[in-house]
Design a protein around this motif. Structure first.
Motif, PDB file in Angstrom:
ATOM      1  N   TYR A  65       0.934  -1.352   0.007  1.00 31.44           N
ATOM      2  CA  TYR A  65      -0.029  -0.281  -0.004  1.00 31.44           C
ATOM      3  C   TYR A  65       0.923   1.566   0.044  1.00 31.44           C
ATOM      4  O   TYR A  65       0.467   2.142  -0.830  1.00 31.44           O
ATOM      5  N   LEU A  69       0.633   4.358  -2.691  1.00 29.66           N
ATOM      6  CA  LEU A  69       0.201   5.700  -2.504  1.00 29.66           C
ATOM      7  C   LEU A  69       1.560   6.545  -2.926  1.00 29.66           C
ATOM      8  O   LEU A  69       1.173   7.647  -3.395  1.00 29.66           O
ATOM      9  N   PHE A  75      -3.385  11.988  -2.505  1.00 29.88           N
ATOM     10  CA  PHE A  75      -4.241  11.321  -1.649  1.00 29.88           C
ATOM     11  C   PHE A  75      -5.671  11.513  -2.080  1.00 29.88           C
ATOM     12  O   PHE A  75      -6.259  12.829  -2.235  1.00 29.88           O
ATOM     13  N   ASP A  76      -6.566  10.541  -2.261  1.00 28.62           N
ATOM     14  CA  ASP A  76      -7.987  10.610  -2.284  1.00 28.62           C
ATOM     15  C   ASP A  76      -8.721   9.802  -1.463  1.00 28.62           C
ATOM     16  O   ASP A  76      -8.073   9.401  -0.652  1.00 28.62           O
ATOM     17  N   PHE A  77     -10.038   9.645  -1.608  1.00 27.30           N
ATOM     18  CA  PHE A  77     -10.768   8.745  -0.716  1.00 27.30           C
ATOM     19  C   PHE A  77     -10.372   7.469  -0.702  1.00 27.30           C
ATOM     20  O   PHE A  77     -10.148   6.775   0.480  1.00 27.30           O
ATOM     21  N   ASP A  78      -9.757   6.835  -1.910  1.00 27.57           N
ATOM     22  CA  ASP A  78      -9.557   5.283  -1.651  1.00 27.57           C
ATOM     23  C   ASP A  78      -8.075   5.087  -1.061  1.00 27.57           C
ATOM     24  O   ASP A  78      -7.800   4.121  -0.328  1.00 27.57           O
ATOM     25  N   ASP A  79      -7.409   6.278  -1.032  1.00 30.70           N
ATOM     26  CA  ASP A  79      -6.129   6.349  -0.444  1.00 30.70           C
ATOM     27  C   ASP A  79      -6.323   6.386   1.173  1.00 30.70           C
ATOM     28  O   ASP A  79      -5.550   5.859   1.932  1.00 30.70           O
ATOM     29  N   GLN A  80      -7.261   6.993   1.394  1.00 28.21           N
ATOM     30  CA  GLN A  80      -7.633   7.219   2.953  1.00 28.21           C
ATOM     31  C   GLN A  80      -8.064   5.613   3.428  1.00 28.21           C
ATOM     32  O   GLN A  80      -7.787   5.100   4.625  1.00 28.21           O
ATOM     33  N   ASP A  81      -8.786   5.018   2.783  1.00 21.23           N
ATOM     34  CA  ASP A  81      -9.038   3.533   2.979  1.00 21.23           C
ATOM     35  C   ASP A  81      -7.630   2.640   3.119  1.00 21.23           C
ATOM     36  O   ASP A  81      -7.451   1.841   3.740  1.00 21.23           O
ATOM     37  N   LEU A  83      -4.781   3.801   3.801  1.00 20.23           N
ATOM     38  CA  LEU A  83      -4.025   4.179   4.986  1.00 20.23           C
ATOM     39  C   LEU A  83      -4.701   3.528   6.308  1.00 20.23           C
ATOM     40  O   LEU A  83      -3.924   3.411   7.231  1.00 20.23           O
ATOM     41  N   GLU A  84      -5.990   3.362   6.440  1.00 22.60           N
ATOM     42  CA  GLU A  84      -6.760   2.638   7.556  1.00 22.60           C
ATOM     43  C   GLU A  84      -6.294   1.213   7.437  1.00 22.60           C
ATOM     44  O   GLU A  84      -5.949   0.944   8.629  1.00 22.60           O
TER      45      GLU A  84
END
Length: 268
Positions: A65, A69, A75-81, A83-84
């Motif tokens: 991941y 990245l 970073f977009d919404f999918d990137d936040q997922d 990161l989670e």
């Protein structure tokens, strides 16, 4: 001696027979020691492979991941997922390393175990409240039978918290439909009982539950280390207590299993 041969006399001779019997007894002891050593080596190799697998799996996800990245650049919404997911895998890895570290300290006798008066009832309630999500995610019915007063025992607060956490994590991985928890006083002992049903363990597994790195394949995929119960039992014994497991009953594919933690009781 390296060929494991037992010696024989070509002809009867009483004095030599006594000597030969002694030599053969020694050879048999050497043979058994060699078998034990080879088994330990095989077990150790399997343990190293298990540790490598447990650490490599979340690390592979984290690195994959992070590279994705880095390639995206923004970073977009999918990137936040992503990161989670990275955070969860990193936390799982941290937990594994912590388990290995604690186990090595216990084996080496370096675990700091100071004794004090501890309220078992309060500590279990707090650990359960802080980690109730483990049981909730496993969709378990939770039954508690706790007294409405303090239950004082001799022990170590941090060690007891770790024991309860490891038991709850084990229940979260293996329990099928329910978990029942209760605290009892038995003469000069405080007994904490965890009972749950499971379709992942059989009667034959009971003897292996506290062995290092024992896990069913279904648990390995959930980030277990196979050290949780080993550490819990060692910590209980360090507190001059005990942690045991027994099968209550088996109904079809389901088995009811009970863990009993016993500590020295102290009056308030």
């Amino acid at each position: 001696i390296n060929q494991n041969h037992i010696l024989h006399l070509p002809f009867p001779e009483k004095t030599l027979e006594v000597l030969m019997s002694t030599i053969n007894s020694t050879l048999l002891e050497v043979r058994n020691e060699r078998k034990t050593y080879l088994k330990r080596e095989r077990d150790f190799q399997m343990q190293i492979e298990a540790i490598s697998h447990d650490l490599r799996t979340p690390l592979t996800v984290i690195l994959g991941y992070l590279k994705l990245l880095k390639r995206n650049g923004t970073f977009d919404f999918d990137d936040q997922d992503m990161l989670e997911t990275i955070i969860k895998k990193a936390e799982a890895m941290e937990n594994l390393i912590s388990q290995f570290y604690d186990h090595s300290r216990l084996i080496a006798g370096d675990y700091d175990m100071s004794f004090e008066e501890i309220d078992v009832n309060r500590i279990l309630r707090e650990v359960l409240a802080e980690n109730f999500l483990i049981l909730e995610n496993a969709k378990l019915k939770v039954h508690t039978h706790f007294p409405d007063r303090s239950v004082i025992a001799k022990g170590n607060k941090n060690a007891l918290e770790r024991i309860f956490l490891n038991l709850l994590q084990n229940i979260g991985r293996y329990a099928y439909s329910y978990v029942d928890m209760k605290i009892e006083k038995n003469n000069n002992r405080v007994v904490v009982i965890f009972e749950n049903d499971t379709n992942k363990l059989q009667d034959k597994d009971i003897e292996s539950l506290f062995e290092r790195f024992f896990m069913k394949d279904t648990s390995r995929t959930q980030g277990g280390s196979g050290l949780g119960l080993t550490i819990a039992k060692s910590l209980a014994e360090e507190m001059e207590g005990s942690l045991e497991a027994k099968i209550m009953e088996s109904l079809g594919d389901l088995t009811a299993i009970q863990f009993m933690l016993s500590l020295s009781s102290l009056e308030i």
